[in-house]
Design an enzyme around this catalytic site. Structure first.
Site, PDB file in Angstrom:
ATOM      1  N   ASP A  11       6.289  17.151   2.698  1.00 48.68           N
ATOM      2  CA  ASP A  11       6.561  16.846   4.109  1.00 48.68           C
ATOM      3  C   ASP A  11       6.474  18.140   4.900  1.00 48.68           C
ATOM      4  OD1 ASP A  11       6.917  14.236   3.563  1.00 48.68           O
ATOM      5  OD2 ASP A  11       9.107  14.231   3.762  1.00 48.68           O
ATOM      6  N   ASP A 130       4.179   1.062   4.015  1.00 46.02           N
ATOM      7  CA  ASP A 130       5.604   1.074   3.660  1.00 46.02           C
ATOM      8  C   ASP A 130       6.092  -0.360   3.729  1.00 46.02           C
ATOM      9  OD1 ASP A 130       5.359   3.813   3.723  1.00 46.02           O
ATOM     10  OD2 ASP A 130       6.265   4.041   5.713  1.00 46.02           O
TER      11      ASP A 130
END
Lengths: 251, 193
Positions: A11, A130
């Protein structure tokens, strides 16, 4: 024989890695380029960089980072986060990214998948999905699993394949962060339904979880973050263990 | 060493330029015939769709130039496929440098093949110092059939040619610029040809 891939995910915010990283021999664990080089050396098959910068300036630093990674790292990498147009993708590929991953922008405007795969080829278009299992249904979510959509995981997966996605990165929001294993049942169903590679994401905690997601979940690749960043699982050890379990890996 | 990467608008060529830079060679990007002709080594890359890539080659007259080159030429991925006789992708006639056709993988396997696969039956100096069954990184939906010009083969659905050689022309289906240390070795070997 084509091998199963192990993919660490980083990230990135404003050009720096976000989640804590606990690597002994790194000068600067916040530097994504250093970290990427280290992972390439340790046997990672591919890397994913997820840009979670909220500002335009943050996004610009992403381009510099991609350029540096492409300069210094000799394995393929995918860039995701905030990509919503042909121009965004063109910029990232020009900086040397091998693939891009799109998520919300594809849900909001599915034609984007067609446009990208027509212009750049499906090999560089990864669609990230997701999803959360609510009662018996897998519901596609946006914004890190906070906003439910009207889409069903499997219907959506089939659609993104038809529109030209080259790969699907499926994160189970039920499993993400639990370190209790991947969503293998849904993964296996997905993998049998579509004819493009599936990357399993969400739930990695132990080596056995990876064995299971390749055997039971029929995944083509497995992605994880913290177990690698904190050195809980060494990639080389993991791959040796997979090999012992008759799962083909690059060693 | 004057290395020129043919820049005709097809795909991510920055990675190839960076890979040479890591080997200490500043490769030049160009679509100019005089620059390409004067090179010691030519890289012919390609990512994307075959018929539109061939169209771009034609627009710059490179479809005529490339088959006539005398120095070592290395086609990578789609570049290699365009050097073949014909590809099923977009029903495209190739440059005819390699006497083989390019076909699509069937639905028996996942398409594209994406990831690391082994290369075997290694034959050429291009693979000097690279072990039999070494791993290379591939992303492709079409493959060149196994043939007498194959200098490496790989298995995916069937055994196909993952590298080809004919005189001064070489082609690899995999991406040496993304294939870690083994890929770097192959690029080094190419520079020595």
């Amino acid at each position: 024989m084509l091998t199963k891939r192990i993919i660490p995910c980083l990230d990135i915010k404003n050009g720096r890695t976000v989640k804590g990283v606990n690597f002994v021999d790194l000068r600067d664990a916040g530097d994504p380029v250093e970290l990427a080089k280290q992972y390439a050396k340790l046997g990672a098959d591919e890397l994913v960089f997820l840009d979670i910068s909220a500002t335009l300036e943050g996004r610009k630093t992403m381009h510099d980072m991609v350029l540096k990674v492409a300069e210094q790292v000799n394995i393929p990498f995918t860039v995701g986060g905030g990509i919503s147009s042909i121009e965004d993708v063109d910029d990232l590929l020009h900086c040397g990214a091998d693939k891009v991953s799109i998520n919300s922008s594809a849900v909001k405007r599915p034609e984007l998948i067609n446009e990208l795969s027509n212009k750049f080829g499906s090999q560089c278009v990864v669609v990230a999905i997701d999803a959360k299992q609510i009662d018996d249904e897998w519901v596609v979510h946006l914004a890190g699993g906070t906003i439910p959509t009207a889409l069903n995981l499997f219907t959506w997966a089939k659609e993104v394949e038809h529109r030209g996605a080259g790969e699907i990165l499926f994160t189970s929001m039920n499993n993400d962060g639990t370190k209790a294993g991947f969503a293998n049942e849904a993964l296996a169903k997905l993998s049998e339904m579509v004819n493009i590679p599936i990357i399993a994401s969400g739930g990695a905690g132990t080596v056995q979880h990876f064995v299971d997601t390749f055997n039971e979940g029929k995944a083509d690749a497995a992605l994880a973050a913290s177990v690698f960043h904190f050195g809980e699982i060494e990639i080389l050890d993991l791959k040796r263990e997979l090999k012992t379990n008759n799962i083909e890996v690059r060693l | 060493m004057n290395v020129v990467i043919v820049d005709y608008g097809a795909g991510n060529i920055k990675s190839i330029q960076f890979a040479f830079k890591r080997l200490g060679v500043d490769a030049v990007l160009s679509n100019k015939p005089e620059v390409i002709k004067a090179a010691d080594k030519v890289i012919f890359p390609g990512v994307g769709e075959a018929s539109s890539a061939m169209e771009m080659l034609k627009q710059s007259g490179l479809d005529e130039l490339i088959p006539k080159l005398k120095q070592p030429v290395l086609g990578i991925c789609l570049g290699m496929q365009l050097m073949c006789n014909y590809t099923e992708e977009g029903n495209t006639k190739g440059l005819g440098i390699f006497d083989v056709n390019v076909k699509r993988f069937s639905k028996v396997v996942k398409v594209p093949q994406m990831g690391w696969n082994t290369v075997k039956n290694l034959k050429s100096d291009l693979f000097k110092g690279i072990n039999e069954a070494e791993f290379m990184y591939l992303v492709h939906s079409y493959y060149a059939e196994n043939c007498s010009e194959a200098i490496a083969t790989s298995d995916y659905e069937l055994e196909y040619a993952s590298a080809l050689e004919n005189d001064n022309f070489y082609g690899v289906q995999f991406h040496p610029e993304k294939s870690s240390v083994a890929g770097e070795q192959l690029l080094k070997n190419f520079l020595k040809l």
